[in-house]
Design an enzyme around this catalytic site. Structure first.
Site, PDB file in Angstrom:
ATOM      1  N   LYS A  21      -8.551  11.752   7.015  1.00 48.98           N
ATOM      2  CA  LYS A  21      -8.878  11.360   5.636  1.00 48.98           C
ATOM      3  C   LYS A  21      -9.503  12.542   4.881  1.00 48.98           C
ATOM      4  CE  LYS A  21      -9.236   6.411   6.468  1.00 48.98           C
ATOM      5  NZ  LYS A  21     -10.078   5.210   6.433  1.00 48.98           N
ATOM      6  N   HIS A 102      -1.441   3.399   2.461  1.00 45.83           N
ATOM      7  CA  HIS A 102      -2.716   3.073   3.089  1.00 45.83           C
ATOM      8  C   HIS A 102      -3.568   2.286   2.091  1.00 45.83           C
ATOM      9  CE1 HIS A 102      -6.750   3.673   4.771  1.00 45.83           C
ATOM     10  NE2 HIS A 102      -6.145   3.884   5.926  1.00 45.83           N
ATOM     11  N   GLU A 150      -2.667  -3.625  10.290  1.00 48.63           N
ATOM     12  CA  GLU A 150      -4.078  -4.024  10.375  1.00 48.63           C
ATOM     13  C   GLU A 150      -4.234  -5.372   9.684  1.00 48.63           C
ATOM     14  OE1 GLU A 150      -7.064  -0.767  10.167  1.00 48.63           O
ATOM     15  OE2 GLU A 150      -5.632   0.233   8.864  1.00 48.63           O
ATOM     16  N   ILE A 155      -7.874 -10.452  12.143  1.00 45.44           N
ATOM     17  CA  ILE A 155      -9.075  -9.786  12.641  1.00 45.44           C
ATOM     18  C   ILE A 155     -10.324 -10.596  12.340  1.00 45.44           C
ATOM     19  CG2 ILE A 155     -10.565  -7.757  12.381  1.00 45.44           C
ATOM     20  CD1 ILE A 155      -8.031  -6.151  11.837  1.00 45.44           C
ATOM     21  N   GLY A 187     -10.270  -0.947  14.256  1.00 49.09           N
ATOM     22  CA  GLY A 187     -11.638  -0.560  14.585  1.00 49.09           C
ATOM     23  C   GLY A 187     -11.779   0.097  15.944  1.00 49.09           C
ATOM     24  N   SER A 209     -12.563   6.935  11.891  1.00 42.56           N
ATOM     25  CA  SER A 209     -14.001   7.125  12.112  1.00 42.56           C
ATOM     26  C   SER A 209     -14.361   7.202  13.584  1.00 42.56           C
ATOM     27  CB  SER A 209     -14.791   6.020  11.401  1.00 42.56           C
ATOM     28  OG  SER A 209     -14.246   4.768  11.690  1.00 42.56           O
TER      29      SER A 209
END
Lengths: 237, 237, 237, 237
Positions: A21, A102, A150, A155, A187, A209
């Site tokens: 990113k 995205h 996703e 989720i 995640g 991340s």
């Protein structure tokens, strides 16, 4: 009638997407890229890296095994369009593919469709993001190479296991077009998470991340790529 | 109270902006860039080149005199923001500045203000486009280094001479902040047009299609940069 | 698995969409709406009218037969969101449906999907625009009530007849979900064009400029609605 | 040279802006609007109400004293532009003004400038939002009637008193054009907050959540409008 896909780049599973990113760039990005380049060879796992557009040229030149994908491109033709990211320029800089749609860079349906066609035209593989199973199906009709699934619907519902999640998204996409590869991402924080997703049957997974915010990004990356290999071998050998 | 400008890069007039937009990229861009690099030295004229983001690294590395500016960047901080163009990444790739708010990539007022601040912070000069004299004044309050003035109000009205046009825009901007450089751009097609604008008192001018669509772009570029020098010397020597 | 559609509003074919865009508003809009209201009853043709949001309340109150649809709405929930068009507000003003994803107001795939769900939730039928057959199929997966098909791929290719065009789009959509109604729109300029599309098998068609730019909009509207009825009876009686 | 402002609507201070955003609509909005209409007369305070576009017509018709402003409009001319909000349509529905450039609906600098010109043209007052003092100055150059100043730079810095805040923004704007009215807005939660801002010298203030999320919105609105009057009289009588 299944839409013709870009077929020059076939990514042999298992594979893993690292998404810097706007976290890493320049020298710091290059360091991680070189480590990932080695990990890709060491563990025989394909790695897609999606750097800032300004880093594509250098990373493509300095790595051997990485699959450098742009984070985004615009579906415009050669010509006017200041401030755009031209498909031909992305290809010329050394990228082999492009990420599209995205959640942080959503595209209109018309632009997404055109961008996938433009990618096919200039010779770039496509990895397209979907927010829900239904959108994943719609995107599958456009013939991308990979869909990042996703599904926020599933989720965090509690009763949803990792396996169910991977199966539902994969089935929905493959029903439309069995050649599209599916990358469930949810995640991923460490090697164990990676292991679980691949063990549940996925061909690929990825993170931003999990690596970018790790204390030692290179070590975490290595742990994750290793986990891909271990889980894949347990399922497929 | 005049806002503090980015002061590390002072562009000595006269200068000229070449805007490849999405016309040139990769090898073709490099060829023109190298020719412009020579012309800049030969005629002692500063040249700003705004390539596709994917070309910044290579062009910055392969040229000596050119001022490589990004076509656009986003005002985000380091971190999330897939599909963005991070100021730090633009700088790390070798750019010395950034263009902002072109009519083909308009920015919200809040983002434009933030992007100019971010450019100052990471060390990038700013060249900001204005659609009208009034907008040029508003932008001048934000402290950019250069304003590209293409006031649609005045262009094509018939009674407007080149001189009046250059004077009106320059005066309006300098009244707010005399340190801001003004680049009038108005359908520059050849060396004669360049000569006229500089002769009328401008510090700079520029073009996209005048060069990109020329039969021999390198020859046309040379003709234009030469015209900058000739006109400048007639006015200032 | 076909997605559940909003089922409270079933539009009995044949029907016709009048799109005032930003041409008509206020009193002028009301005059045309009243004439269309009468024509709808006179010819037993359902008419969808998509006025400016500020006109929805008055037109819904002053007409009996028209189906008032918003030109657009945002998929946000009740709460923050200044400058948005809230689904609940559209419904409360008297609209029975909403148009989404027109080429002049394209939506991201995620927002389009959410907006169709929000429409179902508050009780608004959806008429969604598609730029190509492939996009029409993707949209069909989202379960709208009506798809406006203007496949630029086919239009203007010369060898494409009206009948082929109507059949290809209709077949592609109905194959995904047979309950979705299809509205082919392709430069309808007069009653003859309307006649040709309905005669070719369409359930519906529509126009903006055909009526908005006519010398006598009310007369042209009447001619078109009459043509819907005549063609429909020839095909179906 | 100060730009000519729209002068038909002069709002006599003190005044107050109620921003329902996407919280209230239809019947609920009408109830609050009627209560505000009475409060406006009772306390001799002008009230700007910015409802959803679909509510403008009804609210303008059912109230006498309220100043109905649109939440946003697009700077397009009459013609094409599906999904837009046409200035002429906003005016025809009964609005007397329009809000522009709120942080939740930011506009490009070019569009903001055009929208203010279009508002002047069709006869709508403008209330334009600014994120910082510098942006407020830039906007002041465009000649709006009112600027909403929420300078994030100053808010929450601790040492910034209400008075300093009001003075700094007001001074910066009035220095550019003394006829522009300034509306400081900073987390107004109750009558005491309103009192403090007006007492500090402001001509106006306003709120969204202070009223929309109050247990009894009508009572809170009455408390706030009353506080405007009390504070105003203490300062000006």
């Amino acid at each position: 009638m299944i839409i013709a896909m870009y077929e020059e780049l076939t990514i042999k599973p298992p594979f893993f997407e690292i998404g810097p990113k706007a976290f890493f760039y320049g020298e710091r990005m290059l360091k991680l890229a070189k480590a990932a380049d080695e990990a890709s060879a060491k563990y025989d796992v394909r790695i897609i890296l999606t750097p800032q557009p300004t880093d594509i040229y250098l990373l493509a030149k300095e790595t051997e095994n990485l699959l450098i994908f742009a984070q985004h491109m615009d579906p415009l033709p050669i010509g006017r369009g200041l401030g755009s990211i031209l498909p031909e320029a992305v290809k010329a800089a050394g990228a082999v593919g492009v990420m599209l749609n995205h959640a942080e860079k959503p595209m209109t349906m018309a632009d997404l469709y055109k961008a996938i066609r433009r990618a096919d035209e200039v010779g770039l593989a496509t990895i397209v993001c979907a927010d829900s199973i239904r959108e994943a199906e719609a995107i599958a009709l456009f013939g991308p190479n990979i869909i990042v699934a996703e599904p926020t619907e599933l989720i965090g519902t509690g009763q949803t296991s990792d396996e169910e999640y991977v199966r539902a998204t994969t089935w929905a996409i493959k029903r439309i077009n069995p050649d599209i590869q599916v990358l469930p991402a949810a995640g991923i924080k460490n090697g164990q998470d990676v292991y679980n997703v691949i063990k549940a049957g996925a061909e690929a997974t990825g993170t931003t991340s999990g690596i970018m915010k790790a204390e030692d990004p290179e070590a975490m990356m290595d742990e994750m790529i290793c986990a891909v290999r271990v889980a894949w071998d347990e399922v497929h050998c």
